[in-house]
Every structure is written in C-alpha cells, then in structure tokens.
Design a protein around this motif. Structure first.
Motif, PDB file in Angstrom:
ATOM      1  N   ALA A  43       0.875  -1.112  -0.493  1.00 18.23           N
ATOM      2  CA  ALA A  43       0.200  -0.335   0.060  1.00 18.23           C
ATOM      3  C   ALA A  43       1.034   0.882   0.075  1.00 18.23           C
ATOM      4  O   ALA A  43       1.954   0.773   0.586  1.00 18.23           O
ATOM      5  CB  ALA A  43      -0.998  -0.110   0.953  1.00 18.23           C
ATOM      6  N   ILE A  44       0.633   2.447  -0.873  1.00 20.85           N
ATOM      7  CA  ILE A  44       1.558   3.607  -0.989  1.00 20.85           C
ATOM      8  C   ILE A  44       0.501   4.536  -0.371  1.00 20.85           C
ATOM      9  O   ILE A  44      -0.628   5.101  -1.135  1.00 20.85           O
ATOM     10  CB  ILE A  44       2.148   4.157  -2.263  1.00 20.85           C
ATOM     11  N   GLY A  45       0.998   5.644   0.096  1.00 18.44           N
ATOM     12  CA  GLY A  45       0.457   6.319   1.044  1.00 18.44           C
ATOM     13  C   GLY A  45       0.854   7.796  -0.217  1.00 18.44           C
ATOM     14  O   GLY A  45       1.852   8.201  -0.697  1.00 18.44           O
ATOM     15  N   GLU A  46      -0.695   8.645  -0.306  1.00 15.85           N
ATOM     16  CA  GLU A  46      -0.414   9.437  -0.676  1.00 15.85           C
ATOM     17  C   GLU A  46      -0.104  11.126  -0.634  1.00 15.85           C
ATOM     18  O   GLU A  46      -0.502  10.994   1.133  1.00 15.85           O
ATOM     19  CB  GLU A  46      -1.960  10.349  -1.143  1.00 15.85           C
ATOM     20  N   HIS A  47       0.812  11.565  -0.681  1.00 11.60           N
ATOM     21  CA  HIS A  47       1.516  13.093  -0.173  1.00 11.60           C
ATOM     22  C   HIS A  47       1.970  14.285  -1.280  1.00 11.60           C
ATOM     23  O   HIS A  47       2.104  13.149  -2.003  1.00 11.60           O
ATOM     24  CB  HIS A  47       3.096  11.978   0.610  1.00 11.60           C
ATOM     25  N   HIS A  48       1.809  14.872  -1.128  1.00 15.57           N
ATOM     26  CA  HIS A  48       2.033  16.509  -1.680  1.00 15.57           C
ATOM     27  C   HIS A  48       3.521  17.063  -1.331  1.00 15.57           C
ATOM     28  O   HIS A  48       3.469  17.788  -0.954  1.00 15.57           O
ATOM     29  CB  HIS A  48       1.193  17.049  -2.021  1.00 15.57           C
ATOM     30  N   ARG A  49       4.203  16.766  -0.157  1.00 12.27           N
ATOM     31  CA  ARG A  49       5.816  16.489  -0.073  1.00 12.27           C
ATOM     32  C   ARG A  49       6.584  16.650  -1.159  1.00 12.27           C
ATOM     33  O   ARG A  49       7.436  15.459  -1.826  1.00 12.27           O
ATOM     34  CB  ARG A  49       5.750  16.796   0.932  1.00 12.27           C
ATOM     35  N   SER A  50       7.637  17.701  -1.021  1.00 12.45           N
ATOM     36  CA  SER A  50       9.670  17.098  -1.950  1.00 12.45           C
ATOM     37  C   SER A  50       9.857  15.893  -1.112  1.00 12.45           C
ATOM     38  O   SER A  50      10.410  15.218  -1.406  1.00 12.45           O
ATOM     39  CB  SER A  50       9.943  18.519  -1.735  1.00 12.45           C
ATOM     40  N   ASP A  51      10.118  16.184  -0.039  1.00 13.55           N
ATOM     41  CA  ASP A  51      10.222  14.514   1.404  1.00 13.55           C
ATOM     42  C   ASP A  51       9.471  13.148   0.736  1.00 13.55           C
ATOM     43  O   ASP A  51       9.665  12.245   1.061  1.00 13.55           O
ATOM     44  CB  ASP A  51      10.281  15.117   2.144  1.00 13.55           C
ATOM     45  N   TYR A  52       8.370  13.414  -0.383  1.00 15.18           N
ATOM     46  CA  TYR A  52       7.844  11.590  -0.721  1.00 15.18           C
ATOM     47  C   TYR A  52       7.192  11.783  -2.112  1.00 15.18           C
ATOM     48  O   TYR A  52       7.245  13.315  -2.835  1.00 15.18           O
ATOM     49  CB  TYR A  52       7.069  11.725  -0.003  1.00 15.18           C
ATOM     50  N   THR A  53       7.835  10.886  -3.254  1.00 14.56           N
ATOM     51  CA  THR A  53       7.416  10.730  -4.208  1.00 14.56           C
ATOM     52  C   THR A  53       6.362   9.745  -4.500  1.00 14.56           C
ATOM     53  O   THR A  53       6.210   9.054  -5.022  1.00 14.56           O
ATOM     54  CB  THR A  53       8.482  10.293  -5.462  1.00 14.56           C
ATOM     55  N   SER A  54       4.818  10.370  -3.942  1.00 11.85           N
ATOM     56  CA  SER A  54       3.875   9.681  -3.809  1.00 11.85           C
ATOM     57  C   SER A  54       2.552  10.236  -4.424  1.00 11.85           C
ATOM     58  O   SER A  54       1.662   9.870  -2.695  1.00 11.85           O
ATOM     59  CB  SER A  54       3.699   8.461  -2.424  1.00 11.85           C
ATOM     60  N   SER A  55       2.611  10.936  -5.122  1.00 11.85           N
ATOM     61  CA  SER A  55       1.565  11.846  -4.992  1.00 11.85           C
ATOM     62  C   SER A  55       0.428  10.754  -5.872  1.00 11.85           C
ATOM     63  O   SER A  55      -0.418  11.434  -6.331  1.00 11.85           O
ATOM     64  CB  SER A  55       2.148  13.110  -5.906  1.00 11.85           C
ATOM     65  N   SER A  56       0.786  10.209  -6.531  1.00  8.25           N
ATOM     66  CA  SER A  56       0.219   9.226  -7.872  1.00  8.25           C
ATOM     67  C   SER A  56      -0.489   7.891  -7.373  1.00  8.25           C
ATOM     68  O   SER A  56       0.640   7.217  -8.300  1.00  8.25           O
ATOM     69  CB  SER A  56      -0.200   9.613  -8.755  1.00  8.25           C
ATOM     70  N   PRO A  57      -0.578   7.210  -6.162  1.00  9.84           N
ATOM     71  CA  PRO A  57      -0.143   5.716  -6.058  1.00  9.84           C
ATOM     72  C   PRO A  57      -0.894   5.166  -6.712  1.00  9.84           C
ATOM     73  O   PRO A  57       0.247   3.928  -7.236  1.00  9.84           O
ATOM     74  CB  PRO A  57      -1.586   5.597  -4.531  1.00  9.84           C
ATOM     75  N   ALA A  58      -1.802   5.245  -7.358  1.00 17.58           N
ATOM     76  CA  ALA A  58      -2.517   4.301  -8.253  1.00 17.58           C
ATOM     77  C   ALA A  58      -1.658   4.345  -9.316  1.00 17.58           C
ATOM     78  O   ALA A  58      -1.932   3.084  -9.829  1.00 17.58           O
ATOM     79  CB  ALA A  58      -3.723   4.736  -8.971  1.00 17.58           C
ATOM     80  N   ILE A  59      -1.480   5.570  -9.775  1.00 15.53           N
ATOM     81  CA  ILE A  59      -0.601   4.908 -10.847  1.00 15.53           C
ATOM     82  C   ILE A  59       0.788   4.063 -10.916  1.00 15.53           C
ATOM     83  O   ILE A  59       1.296   3.398 -11.597  1.00 15.53           O
ATOM     84  CB  ILE A  59       0.422   6.029 -11.956  1.00 15.53           C
ATOM     85  N   ILE A  60       1.334   4.225  -9.949  1.00 15.24           N
ATOM     86  CA  ILE A  60       2.928   3.167  -9.191  1.00 15.24           C
ATOM     87  C   ILE A  60       2.073   2.052  -9.527  1.00 15.24           C
ATOM     88  O   ILE A  60       2.618   0.779  -9.743  1.00 15.24           O
ATOM     89  CB  ILE A  60       3.174   4.056  -7.893  1.00 15.24           C
ATOM     90  N   LEU A  61       0.796   1.791  -8.496  1.00 13.39           N
ATOM     91  CA  LEU A  61       0.967   0.773  -8.285  1.00 13.39           C
ATOM     92  C   LEU A  61       0.219  -0.111  -9.774  1.00 13.39           C
ATOM     93  O   LEU A  61       0.372  -1.403  -9.862  1.00 13.39           O
ATOM     94  CB  LEU A  61      -0.476   0.708  -7.136  1.00 13.39           C
ATOM     95  N   ALA A  62      -0.367   0.490 -10.612  1.00 15.43           N
ATOM     96  CA  ALA A  62      -0.606  -0.151 -11.723  1.00 15.43           C
ATOM     97  C   ALA A  62       0.512  -0.926 -12.850  1.00 15.43           C
ATOM     98  O   ALA A  62       0.637  -1.246 -13.556  1.00 15.43           O
ATOM     99  CB  ALA A  62      -1.413   1.130 -12.470  1.00 15.43           C
ATOM    100  N   ALA A  63       1.442   0.398 -12.646  1.00 15.51           N
ATOM    101  CA  ALA A  63       2.984   0.076 -12.841  1.00 15.51           C
ATOM    102  C   ALA A  63       3.864  -1.228 -13.115  1.00 15.51           C
ATOM    103  O   ALA A  63       3.543  -2.314 -13.021  1.00 15.51           O
ATOM    104  CB  ALA A  63       4.161   0.533 -12.122  1.00 15.51           C
ATOM    105  N   ALA A  64       2.425  -1.881 -11.414  1.00 21.73           N
ATOM    106  CA  ALA A  64       3.325  -3.297 -10.917  1.00 21.73           C
ATOM    107  C   ALA A  64       2.015  -4.372 -11.314  1.00 21.73           C
ATOM    108  O   ALA A  64       2.176  -5.475 -11.011  1.00 21.73           O
ATOM    109  CB  ALA A  64       3.900  -3.284  -9.737  1.00 21.73           C
ATOM    110  N   ALA A  65       1.151  -4.107 -11.540  1.00 24.57           N
ATOM    111  CA  ALA A  65      -0.580  -4.303 -11.534  1.00 24.57           C
ATOM    112  C   ALA A  65       0.104  -6.042 -12.174  1.00 24.57           C
ATOM    113  O   ALA A  65       0.069  -6.672 -12.177  1.00 24.57           O
ATOM    114  CB  ALA A  65      -0.942  -4.225 -11.445  1.00 24.57           C
TER     115      ALA A  65
END
Length: 342
Positions: A43-65
C-alpha cells in the motif's frame, strides 16, 4: 491474518536519499518482491511534499499490477477530502482491471494538509469535505449510473462512471490516526478500518476497536465480519541489536523533522527503546521478536491485517528489501502457524 507493507516512498537526496525517479523504480522492485515472498498487501500513501514521491499511488501500483500475481494493491491513504471521488474510483477501477481484481482504496483525510491549498480546498471545510466525498465514492462503487448532490461539488444527474471495477464492490477502507469519530464512522458504514499507530502502546487502541464494533452492531452490521488493520513503522534484521542500531538514526531524523513542523518533543534514544519494547509501537528486531509483537497486537486489537511501514530512502535499498523478504519468509510463517492453533 493478512500481512503487508506500507510506504510513502520517502526521498531526500539532499540528506543521503535517492532521487524521486530512483525511488519510484525501487517501489516496483519492492512490490514484486513482496508478491514473491507471499505477502498479502502493498500500500502506498498519497503525499504532496518534496520528501515523498507518492502523489499518484494508483499510477505506481498500476505499473506493478501486470508483473505481480496475487498481492493486493492499495493506497494508504487516498486523501479523499482534496480529491474527486469520480476520478478516485476511475483510477482504482482501472487498477483493479489491470490487476485482475486486486485493487483497494484506503480513504482518509490525510495527516498532512498540503493537498488542500494545492487543489483549491479550504481547510475550514476539512470535516464536511471528507464526509461528503466518502458518501459519493461509496455510491459510485455500488451504482453504475449516479445521481448525487452535495455542498462542495457539482451535482451528478444520472451519469455513468467508467470503467467499472472487476471486483463486484471495490474495497474501501477507512484510514484513521485514532480519532473516535473516525472509528464510529467506519463502524456505522460497515467499512473495514485501519489505525495508524506510530507511537504509544498499540493496546490503547482497543477502546477505539470497541467503539468501531459497537457502532457497526448498532447500524445492523455483523461485527464478526469486520476487518481491522494497523499500520506501524518497522525494520527487520537477523538480530534485534543489529536492527535497532541500524534503524534508530533514520527513525530519529524523520521523527524530528516532522516534530519540528508539529511541535513534538525531541525524539531520543530512550523514546526509541520504549517504542521497541514488546508493548511499543515500533516493530523493530529479529523475525521472531517482530512476529511476537504482531501476535500481541492481533490479540489485543482483533486484527485481520497488519501492515508494516518500510521506508526511509537514507537506508540502503537492499536493507529495505531484506526487511520485506524477512517479513514474508520468516515472520509471516510464524504468525500464521500460531494463529492456526487458535
């Protein structure tokens, strides 16, 4: 009980971490490994900060699906208050189709609030936004043609939302940091709940679990079918001493960084050691000790799922992968064997 991984894809290249691009590629490797070693959830948490790169969890998860077979793929959480429920459903329904029915949404209000001004929302509407958007999301997942009206979004009049998820009903969890109102909301709706426990003693959340179950029963839901999860930081090595010595510096740096923003007291070695105690909230140690802590949490909180937050890019990636490997190959068999005896 399901076991899995959570991450916010921490990246601070100015503090010894990797670049956002590299951290994203590492995430795919982590998901693939978690699937291979038999873990149940990533599971990937959505964040919009410079110290995390997880603003679009669904896209990242789809890349591994399409390169994984059985692991469930979830957000942790989707900041629903500052997003559009139609788009959230479409993104995760698409992920669900790509993964052949393995997508989930964890919906929350977010512990960080950067997304509110970023997307043009007023923090004064914090509570109303979540309640209204959760209502719409739940309607979308059960009704193909949607008619709905609210105070913070344009009305929808008999319009279809596509694609539809492969699962008959796309799972939606409620994520909470421990507010009683959130536990009651999840119970009343009959939704699974996940508690973020990053400090104190996990057993203290038993009162919230009780509130959750009571609210569910009052609303007519079968409390025996409820799903309860926790998310906590963890790190596993071959020995307790090795895990503690390796993890303390990065944990202290992260907690003190956030603490400066929120006014928390300084995170000390004593704070760390208390959290590593059997009744503490840090799941740090050798596989046997971590398994013992997970079993204690399961006993105290009636858990059906435990998710370990494995991150901090200042740690060598091989050590994060080793933690995932040990959770799947060493910790999980111990936990499953013990629970099978009950």
């Amino acid at each position: 009980m399901e076991l899995g991984i959570t991450t916010f894809l921490h990246t601070r290249p100015d503090h010894g971490g990797v670049s956002p691009a590299e951290r994203l590629r590492q995430a795919i490797e982590e998901i693939q490994l978690a699937d291979q070693v038999g873990l149940d959830v990533y599971a990937i948490g959505e964040h919009h900060r410079s110290d995390y790169t997880s603003s679009s969890p669904a896209i990242i998860l789809a890349a591994a699906a399409c390169t994984t077979k059985r692991i469930r793929l979830s957000s942790a959480v989707t900041v629903l208050s500052s997003d559009d429920p139609v788009r959230v459903y479409q993104d995760f329904a698409t992920l669900d189709c790509l993964s052949k029915g393995r997508a989930e949404i964890m919906a929350g209000r977010g512990s960080f609030v950067e997304s509110f001004p970023l997307f043009g929302y007023n923090l004064n509407d914090y509570e109303e936004l979540f309640e209204e958007k959760l209502e719409l999301l739940l309607k979308i997942r059960t009704t193909e043609k949607v008619t709905w009206g609210g105070g913070h979004r344009q009305a929808i009049n008999n319009m279809g939302v596509y694609p539809r998820a492969q699962q008959v009903q796309l799972p939606v969890w409620i994520g909470t940091g421990g507010r009683p109102e959130s536990a009651v909301r999840a119970g009343t709706l009959g939704l699974p709940v996940i508690f973020s426990i990053i400090g104190g003693m996990p057993e203290r959340f038993a009162s919230l679990v009780k509130l959750y179950k009571e609210a569910a029963e009052k609303a007519g839901h079968d409390s025996g079918n409820l799903q309860i999860a926790t998310h906590s930081h963890g790190f596993i090595a071959d020995s307790f001493e090795a895990a503690a010595e390796r993890y303390f510096p990065v944990m202290a740096e992260q907690m003190n960084q956030i603490g400066r923003e929120r006014g928390w007291p300084h995170y000390t070695r004593n704070s760390f050691e208390e959290a590593c105690d059997l009744r503490g909230a840090l799941y740090v140690g050798d596989p046997e000790y971590v398994a013992e802590k997970i079993l204690l949490a399961q006993q105290n909180l009636s858990l059906t799922r435990f998710l370990m937050y494995v991150d901090f890019s200042s740690l060598p990636h091989r050590e994060l992968l080793r933690t995932i490997e040990l959770l799947g190959t060493k910790v999980a068999p111990i936990v499953r064997k013990e629970l099978a005896k009950q």
